[in-house]
Design an enzyme around this catalytic site. Structure first.
Site, PDB file in Angstrom:
ATOM      1  N   HIS A 131      -5.592   3.412  -1.485  1.00  0.00           N
ATOM      2  CA  HIS A 131      -6.877   3.625  -0.812  1.00  0.00           C
ATOM      3  C   HIS A 131      -7.219   5.107  -0.885  1.00  0.00           C
ATOM      4  O   HIS A 131      -6.990   5.867   0.064  1.00  0.00           O
ATOM      5  CB  HIS A 131      -6.790   3.152   0.644  1.00  0.00           C
ATOM      6  CG  HIS A 131      -8.094   3.138   1.362  1.00  0.00           C
ATOM      7  ND1 HIS A 131      -8.400   2.205   2.328  1.00  0.00           N
ATOM      8  CD2 HIS A 131      -9.184   3.932   1.276  1.00  0.00           C
ATOM      9  CE1 HIS A 131      -9.612   2.440   2.800  1.00  0.00           C
ATOM     10  NE2 HIS A 131     -10.097   3.493   2.174  1.00  0.00           N
ATOM     11  N   ASN A 179       0.857  -1.187   0.000  1.00  0.00           N
ATOM     12  CA  ASN A 179       0.000   0.000   0.000  1.00  0.00           C
ATOM     13  C   ASN A 179       0.900   1.246   0.000  1.00  0.00           C
ATOM     14  O   ASN A 179       1.708   1.433   0.918  1.00  0.00           O
ATOM     15  CB  ASN A 179      -0.900  -0.015   1.234  1.00  0.00           C
ATOM     16  CG  ASN A 179      -1.920   1.106   1.229  1.00  0.00           C
ATOM     17  OD1 ASN A 179      -1.616   2.235   0.865  1.00  0.00           O
ATOM     18  ND2 ASN A 179      -3.132   0.813   1.663  1.00  0.00           N
ATOM     19  N   HIS A 237      -3.974  -4.413   7.830  1.00  0.00           N
ATOM     20  CA  HIS A 237      -4.075  -3.348   8.827  1.00  0.00           C
ATOM     21  C   HIS A 237      -3.191  -3.667  10.031  1.00  0.00           C
ATOM     22  O   HIS A 237      -3.470  -4.572  10.806  1.00  0.00           O
ATOM     23  CB  HIS A 237      -5.506  -3.089   9.302  1.00  0.00           C
ATOM     24  CG  HIS A 237      -5.687  -1.669   9.782  1.00  0.00           C
ATOM     25  ND1 HIS A 237      -6.131  -0.654   8.958  1.00  0.00           N
ATOM     26  CD2 HIS A 237      -5.444  -1.094  10.972  1.00  0.00           C
ATOM     27  CE1 HIS A 237      -6.172   0.480   9.645  1.00  0.00           C
ATOM     28  NE2 HIS A 237      -5.751   0.238  10.860  1.00  0.00           N
ATOM     29  N   GLU A 268      -8.761   0.140  -2.791  1.00  0.00           N
ATOM     30  CA  GLU A 268      -9.632   0.036  -1.625  1.00  0.00           C
ATOM     31  C   GLU A 268     -10.458   1.307  -1.470  1.00  0.00           C
ATOM     32  O   GLU A 268     -10.008   2.392  -1.848  1.00  0.00           O
ATOM     33  CB  GLU A 268      -8.798  -0.153  -0.347  1.00  0.00           C
ATOM     34  CG  GLU A 268      -7.900  -1.367  -0.348  1.00  0.00           C
ATOM     35  CD  GLU A 268      -7.096  -1.486   0.940  1.00  0.00           C
ATOM     36  OE1 GLU A 268      -6.586  -2.576   1.201  1.00  0.00           O
ATOM     37  OE2 GLU A 268      -6.970  -0.480   1.665  1.00  0.00           O
TER      38      GLU A 268
END
Length: 238
Positions: free
Chosen positions: A44, A8, A191, A71
């Site tokens: 995201h 990410n 996460h 996301e």
């Protein structure tokens, strides 16, 4: 089974935006992490575009040659963007507009009809769908009824408990992964996973197809360098 690593790159965009220019360049970082061995790139975007911008999502389309995972909360702007880009995977996350970071999974039972409608549209466009969920068994059953291809287990609580020495916190994640596999749903996770906890998580959660890691990986890379950090994750995920 080798668990895939999707990096990410939101935090790269956060750093870029702090100075208002284009350095570090998120497109170049996406190229680099793939060259270093990452199996995918995750972004995201949020409505306020405080890190990844919607334009970044379009700019990355031709650059991500591995797996492209976008996301976000499926508001109209997000849905339109995903349908235009057609990434490998879309991960649906129930973010509130002012959320600092993702802080809960979907209630797949309460929101079944809404999720099913959104997912069916993505699947008609050959986009793999994943739903961000808490590690609760009935939520896995609910995810199946929406038509989702995968779930992404929300791992913040595991990471917190692991730091405190409570390794039994892994139990619910393992049970949900097993249940998902029985239902024919793929298992992702993300996460607060980090170099400190990823090996234990991988060893104890079956059928783990993919992890999405951003904040910890970029923070660790400040000390280790980006290439060695990506390579260390890949080694631990084998």
């Amino acid at each position: 089974m080798m668990t895939k690593l999707s990096v990410n790159i939101n935090k790269i965009a956060t750093l870029r935006n702090a100075r208002g220019g284009d350095y570090p360049n998120v497109v170049q970082v996406a190229k680099d992490v793939q060259a270093f061995g990452a199996h995918g790139v995750t972004i995201h975007p949020r409505p306020d575009e405080r890190h990844i911008r919607y334009q970044d999502a379009y700019d990355l389309k031709s650059v991500v040659t591995t797996e492209y995972n976008i996301e976000g909360n499926p508001i109209k702007k997000f849905v339109d963007m995903v349908l235009a880009i057609k990434p490998t995977q879309v991960t649906l996350v129930p973010d509130s507009v002012d959320a600092i970071t993702s802080n809960a999974g979907w209630d797949t039972i309460k929101h079944k009809d809404f999720l099913a409608e959104v997912i069916s549209e993505f699947k008609r466009n050959n986009i793999r769908t994943s739903i961000f969920v808490d590690p609760i068994l009935n939520q896995i059953d609910g995810a199946k009824k929406t038509g989702a291809d995968r779930i992404e287990l929300y791992t913040e609580e595991f990471a917190k408990q692991y730091t405190l020495g409570n390794i039994k916190a892994i139990t619910s994640y393992a049970a949900c992964a097993k249940k998902a596999n029985e239902l024919g749903i793929g298992v992702n996770a993300g996460h607060d996973l980090s170099l400190d906890n990823i090996k234990f998580f991988k060893q104890n959660v079956p059928h783990l197809a993919e992890v999405s890691i951003g904040h910890a990986l970029i923070a660790e890379a400040i000390y280790k360098g980006l290439k060695p950090t990506v390579e260390e994750y890949l080694k631990l995920l084998k």
